[in-house]
Design a protein around this motif. Structure first.
Motif, PDB file in Angstrom:
ATOM      1  N   ILE A 104     -22.703  -5.384 -30.030  1.00  0.00           N
ATOM      2  CA  ILE A 104     -24.168  -5.482 -30.081  1.00  0.00           C
ATOM      3  C   ILE A 104     -24.761  -4.185 -30.630  1.00  0.00           C
ATOM      4  O   ILE A 104     -25.720  -4.208 -31.419  1.00  0.00           O
ATOM      5  CB  ILE A 104     -24.736  -5.793 -28.679  1.00  0.00           C
ATOM      6  N   ALA A 105     -24.180  -3.058 -30.221  1.00  0.00           N
ATOM      7  CA  ALA A 105     -24.676  -1.765 -30.717  1.00  0.00           C
ATOM      8  C   ALA A 105     -24.596  -1.715 -32.239  1.00  0.00           C
ATOM      9  O   ALA A 105     -25.519  -1.248 -32.917  1.00  0.00           O
ATOM     10  CB  ALA A 105     -23.878  -0.617 -30.106  1.00  0.00           C
ATOM     11  N   MET A 106     -23.489  -2.206 -32.785  1.00  0.00           N
ATOM     12  CA  MET A 106     -23.335  -2.191 -34.246  1.00  0.00           C
ATOM     13  C   MET A 106     -24.322  -3.142 -34.908  1.00  0.00           C
ATOM     14  O   MET A 106     -24.875  -2.846 -35.972  1.00  0.00           O
ATOM     15  CB  MET A 106     -21.906  -2.559 -34.624  1.00  0.00           C
ATOM     16  N   ILE A 107     -24.549  -4.300 -34.250  1.00  0.00           N
ATOM     17  CA  ILE A 107     -25.510  -5.261 -34.810  1.00  0.00           C
ATOM     18  C   ILE A 107     -26.917  -4.665 -34.794  1.00  0.00           C
ATOM     19  O   ILE A 107     -27.660  -4.748 -35.780  1.00  0.00           O
ATOM     20  CB  ILE A 107     -25.472  -6.584 -34.006  1.00  0.00           C
ATOM     21  N   VAL A 108     -27.261  -4.049 -33.660  1.00  0.00           N
ATOM     22  CA  VAL A 108     -28.599  -3.450 -33.558  1.00  0.00           C
ATOM     23  C   VAL A 108     -28.755  -2.345 -34.596  1.00  0.00           C
ATOM     24  O   VAL A 108     -29.788  -2.249 -35.272  1.00  0.00           O
ATOM     25  CB  VAL A 108     -28.834  -2.894 -32.130  1.00  0.00           C
ATOM     26  N   GLU A 109     -27.714  -1.527 -34.745  1.00  0.00           N
ATOM     27  CA  GLU A 109     -27.778  -0.443 -35.749  1.00  0.00           C
ATOM     28  C   GLU A 109     -27.998  -1.019 -37.146  1.00  0.00           C
ATOM     29  O   GLU A 109     -28.839  -0.538 -37.913  1.00  0.00           O
ATOM     30  CB  GLU A 109     -26.488   0.377 -35.722  1.00  0.00           C
ATOM     31  N   GLY A 110     -27.240  -2.063 -37.452  1.00  0.00           N
ATOM     32  CA  GLY A 110     -27.384  -2.681 -38.768  1.00  0.00           C
ATOM     33  C   GLY A 110     -28.765  -3.288 -38.966  1.00  0.00           C
ATOM     34  O   GLY A 110     -29.375  -3.157 -40.028  1.00  0.00           O
TER      35      GLY A 110
ATOM     36  N   MET B   1     -25.373 -10.444 -39.416  1.00  0.00           N
ATOM     37  CA  MET B   1     -25.231  -8.983 -39.396  1.00  0.00           C
ATOM     38  C   MET B   1     -25.688  -8.405 -40.733  1.00  0.00           C
ATOM     39  O   MET B   1     -25.531  -8.990 -41.776  1.00  0.00           O
ATOM     40  CB  MET B   1     -23.757  -8.639 -39.132  1.00  0.00           C
ATOM     41  N   HIS B   2     -26.271  -7.250 -40.642  1.00  0.00           N
ATOM     42  CA  HIS B   2     -26.734  -6.599 -41.850  1.00  0.00           C
ATOM     43  C   HIS B   2     -25.583  -6.441 -42.840  1.00  0.00           C
ATOM     44  O   HIS B   2     -24.475  -6.052 -42.464  1.00  0.00           O
ATOM     45  CB  HIS B   2     -27.293  -5.233 -41.459  1.00  0.00           C
ATOM     46  N   ALA B   3     -25.907  -6.723 -44.067  1.00  0.00           N
ATOM     47  CA  ALA B   3     -24.835  -6.764 -45.068  1.00  0.00           C
ATOM     48  C   ALA B   3     -24.077  -5.457 -45.190  1.00  0.00           C
ATOM     49  O   ALA B   3     -22.898  -5.426 -45.504  1.00  0.00           O
ATOM     50  CB  ALA B   3     -25.430  -7.144 -46.425  1.00  0.00           C
ATOM     51  N   LYS B   4     -24.776  -4.329 -44.876  1.00  0.00           N
ATOM     52  CA  LYS B   4     -24.113  -3.049 -45.049  1.00  0.00           C
ATOM     53  C   LYS B   4     -23.051  -2.817 -44.004  1.00  0.00           C
ATOM     54  O   LYS B   4     -22.252  -1.898 -44.121  1.00  0.00           O
ATOM     55  CB  LYS B   4     -25.152  -1.936 -45.035  1.00  0.00           C
ATOM     56  N   LEU B   5     -23.069  -3.581 -42.934  1.00  0.00           N
ATOM     57  CA  LEU B   5     -22.017  -3.432 -41.940  1.00  0.00           C
ATOM     58  C   LEU B   5     -20.774  -4.174 -42.379  1.00  0.00           C
ATOM     59  O   LEU B   5     -19.692  -3.935 -41.889  1.00  0.00           O
ATOM     60  CB  LEU B   5     -22.484  -3.953 -40.579  1.00  0.00           C
ATOM     61  N   LEU B   6     -20.932  -5.103 -43.224  1.00  0.00           N
ATOM     62  CA  LEU B   6     -19.767  -5.762 -43.794  1.00  0.00           C
ATOM     63  C   LEU B   6     -19.373  -4.975 -45.016  1.00  0.00           C
ATOM     64  O   LEU B   6     -20.051  -4.052 -45.445  1.00  0.00           O
ATOM     65  CB  LEU B   6     -20.131  -7.196 -44.191  1.00  0.00           C
ATOM     66  N   THR B   7     -18.281  -5.320 -45.573  1.00  0.00           N
ATOM     67  CA  THR B   7     -17.948  -4.687 -46.845  1.00  0.00           C
ATOM     68  C   THR B   7     -18.931  -5.202 -47.879  1.00  0.00           C
ATOM     69  O   THR B   7     -18.895  -6.354 -48.277  1.00  0.00           O
ATOM     70  CB  THR B   7     -16.513  -5.048 -47.243  1.00  0.00           C
ATOM     71  N   ALA B   8     -19.833  -4.322 -48.237  1.00  0.00           N
ATOM     72  CA  ALA B   8     -20.941  -4.770 -49.083  1.00  0.00           C
ATOM     73  C   ALA B   8     -20.524  -4.822 -50.534  1.00  0.00           C
ATOM     74  O   ALA B   8     -19.796  -3.969 -51.015  1.00  0.00           O
ATOM     75  CB  ALA B   8     -22.112  -3.820 -48.917  1.00  0.00           C
TER      76      ALA B   8
END
Lengths: 292, 426
Positions: A104-110, B1-8
């Motif tokens: 969740i922390a990573m999702i929130v950060e993203g 999830m924000h795209a930058k957390l994946l391999t963008a």
């Protein structure tokens, strides 16, 4: 002597901010046994709300604080329903929540990065970089206001837990979840409310940190270890313990930073964590676990 | 999830049809889009992306569209290494752009050298990176971090009256690869090779001593998790230093340190920071920035004329294109990666190939008379990969939000008057 007083003042100021940052974390663990690694990322969320309130509407972050607390509390309700409620009875719930809250922390950060960019922000009310001077000793207004606000909020929380009906239920659930359920406490509702309050405290802490520290979405990784050390030292689930740990460690860190070196001031928190786990794993105010 | 957390995967806008995509010239860049370096990492992505988009709009490279693969290394060394290995061995990239920060560049340089790839470095100024004997490494800032302090020394000597010069200095810095390197030059330390402990450079007596400054305070703060800024600022104030040197590893730290110095009402004649050219720095500190000196590799007013594709492309063109694409003004964290991209594009166009050995030979043959031309000016490199004959620019925040360059005096017209001494924090 002036120097000693000055350093102590700075330590107390920092401790006040850390106390509120750690209080919500402690409450959530005490009631739900959730080791919420996402707590600091939600503090950042509160800080962003305060920042944009200040930036767009010129609203002082102290005025924005209730808004931040309410929005984050509502987020807490949502997170609880989606992520935590279903497995609350699992025997490995605490262990599962470590991984879950890490995600969740990573999702929130993203999400924060996508919404607000990764640029660092800080709110700048006039008092944030001002100080009262008493002789040569200065008291930074930003930390003073943040510290006083923290203490007031924690005092209100303590009064709520001690005197309200829901507070009784929360304390009963903290002490023994099964026994509380047998006595008719709706432990699921108590868990939900506790989680919402805990995350609401993160929102409030975010409003305060927004003018004490600069922040960006990834900043929470720097705070998680510090906050964990406060909660563990205070005794997992003990809000009073967290407050005592926040003030005492911040004061010690300030003296260490002044007389030994800044490199070591941050180390103070981790050294305390190490020593507590070694010699008093239940923390200052925690109860020693019974062997079954 | 924000795209930058994946391999963008940031694909150039013009890559539309499968036929073109299959023939696209792939370039990989691992950047810290999340984690501690995310502020600069995001801006690097903007610089790279803009450059690739402009190249594609003008027909691409060697008649092929360019596809930029960007991966988020989360500011983590091991992840950056594995992503470049994946670019090379799985994604089949034909060239790479460097990552951000000395800490990430140091291990990445080894991987790229071993694979025979040209490594254009946007941010990785620690001297030790360039003394490892890596082939094909080219730094796109003026000089190694250890030599940054020479600009401060020269500015004091050339622009400050002798009677007005600071006599004492407090130097504080982050325990970070880059900041440690700048501090080593200022303090005259020896730089050792981390691999075998051999001496890389002896920087004695150091730029601060050369400036006649008495060092009254030296302090380092941890790279991560440091929050005790007011305490540090109080110690600086108590040192009575007339020059404060704050070697921050990020604009965020520069903002924190400046606010703390303002709060404790430190009263130096001069303040120099190693970061803080970004607009966010001014937003964070406001008028307290007035008089603060920062070194920089790029300035919006610098009349540099580069090349993009086969056409001239000036610094002003870059600013206009960046603002059109992003809606806000660029800073050096976007300008430097843009220059990295320009460099590789010129090498590929000039040689007509993406063979990295040929590209390396072409880049290493650049001279001051026949350089690579970028929005950061002209580049030619010595055998280690460090630029030849490029001074850092010294900029100063003035007039509530203007970042004016104040040194060197003869680099190009428009050098502003130096504000000295710094007049408080309001």
């Amino acid at each position: 002597m002036e120097q000693i007083i000055q350093v102590a003042v700075l330590g107390i100021g920092l401790g006040g901010v850390f106390a509120l940052m750690g209080a919500g974390l402690s409450l959530v663990f005490g009631v739900m046994r959730i080791v919420n690694l996402a707590h600091p990322s939600l503090i950042i969320g509160g800080a962003y709300l305060a920042y944009w309130g200040f930036r767009i509407y010129g609203i002082d972050p102290l005025i924005m604080l209730p808004v931040c607390a309410l929005v984050l509390a509502a987020t807490g309700v949502l997170f609880y329903k989606v992520f935590f409620e279903r497995d609350a009875k699992s025997a490995t719930y605490s262990e599962m929540t470590v991984l879950l809250t890490f995600a969740i922390a990573m999702i929130v950060e993203g999400a924060l990065g996508a919404a607000f960019s990764n640029t660092q922000r800080v709110t700048s009310p006039s008092y944030a970089t001002d100080a009262f001077f008493i002789g040569n000793v200065f008291i930074p207004k930003g930390q003073l206001y943040a510290g006083i606000t923290s203490i007031v909020i924690i005092g209100l929380l303590a009064a709520f837990l001690k005197f309200s009906r829901l507070g009784y239920a929360i304390r009963a659930t903290t002490q023994n979840r099964e026994a509380a359920a047998l006595l008719g406490v709706n432990v699921n509702m108590v868990g939900l409310m506790s989680f919402a309050i805990g995350i609401g405290l993160a929102g409030a802490a975010g409003a305060l940190t927004s003018f004490v520290f600069s922040f960006f979405p990834a900043k929470h990784w720097e705070w998680v270890a510090v906050l964990m050390s406060l909660v563990v030292m205070g005794g997992m689930g003990s809000i009073l313990g967290t407050v005592v740990a926040a003030f005492s460690l911040s004061i010690v860190a300030a003296f260490v930073g002044t007389w030994i070196g800044s490199t070591w001031s941050t180390m103070t928190f981790f050294l305390a964590l190490f020593l507590v786990l070694l010699f008093r794993p239940q923390g200052l105010f925690g109860e020693k676990p019974e062997l079954v | 999830m924000h795209a930058k957390l994946l391999t963008a995967v940031v694909t150039a806008a013009a890559v539309a049809s499968p036929a073109i995509a299959q023939d696209a010239l792939r370039i990989g860049a691992s950047l810290p889009l999340t984690g501690n370096f995310s502020v600069s990492g995001e801006k690097h992505e903007q610089g790279y992306s803009l450059c690739v988009d402009l190249i594609n709009e003008s027909g691409g490279l060697l008649g092929r569209q360019v596809e930029l693969l960007v991966s988020d290394n989360r500011s983590d060394n091991a992840t950056a290494i594995s992503q470049y290995e994946r670019f090379i061995n799985v994604n089949g990239v034909e060239a790479v752009f460097g990552t951000f920060s000395s800490r990430l560049t140091f291990p990445v340089a080894s991987i790229l050298s071993r694979n025979g790839f040209v490594h254009p470095v946007p941010a990785g100024g620690a001297l030790r990176i360039y003394t490892q004997g890596y082939e094909g490494i080219y730094y796109l800032q003026p000089n190694a971090a250890e030599y940054v302090g020479s600009s401060l020394r020269d500015l004091i000597a050339d622009r400050v009256d002798e009677a007005e010069r600071p006599s004492s200095v407090a130097i504080v810095w982050a325990d970070d690869f880059f900041a440690n390197a700048v501090a080593a030059g200022l303090l005259g330390q020896q730089v050792m090779d981390p691999a075998d402990g051999s001496l890389v450079a002896d920087l004695a007596p150091g730029y601060l001593v050369e400036s006649g400054l008495e060092i009254v305070m030296e302090e380092r703060w941890p790279e991560e998790g440091f929050n005790d800024w007011l305490n540090l600022a109080n110690s600086i104030k108590n040192s009575g230093a007339e020059l404060i040197v704050g070697l921050t590893a990020s604009a965020e730290e520069a903002s924190q340190l400046t606010r703390a110095l303002q709060t404790v009402r430190a009263d130096p004649k001069m303040v120099y920071l190693s970061q803080g050219t970004q607009a966010e720095y001014f937003e964070g500190v406001g008028s307290a920035s007035n008089g603060v000196l920062v070194h920089t590799s790029w300035h919006p007013n610098a009349p540099f004329e580069g090349v993009l594709g086969d056409a001239p492309f000036t610094n002003a063109d870059f600013i206009a294109a960046f603002e059109e694409a992003n809606g806000f003004a660029p800073d050096e964290d976007s300008a430097i990666p843009f220059a990295v991209c320009q460099t590789m594009a010129q090498a590929i166009n000039a040689t007509g190939t993406t063979d990295n050995q040929v590209l390396d030979e072409w880049l290493s043959a650049r001279t001051l008379e026949d350089p690579v031309r970028t929005i950061l000016g002209r580049f030619a490199w010595d055998e280690t990969g460090l630029p030849i004959g490029k001074p850092f620019l010294m900029a100063q925040w003035q007039n509530d939000g203007e970042l004016n360059f104040v040194y060197p005096l003869d680099e190009f017209p428009g050098t502003a008057d130096l504000v000295h001494p710094k007049n408080g924090w309001e």
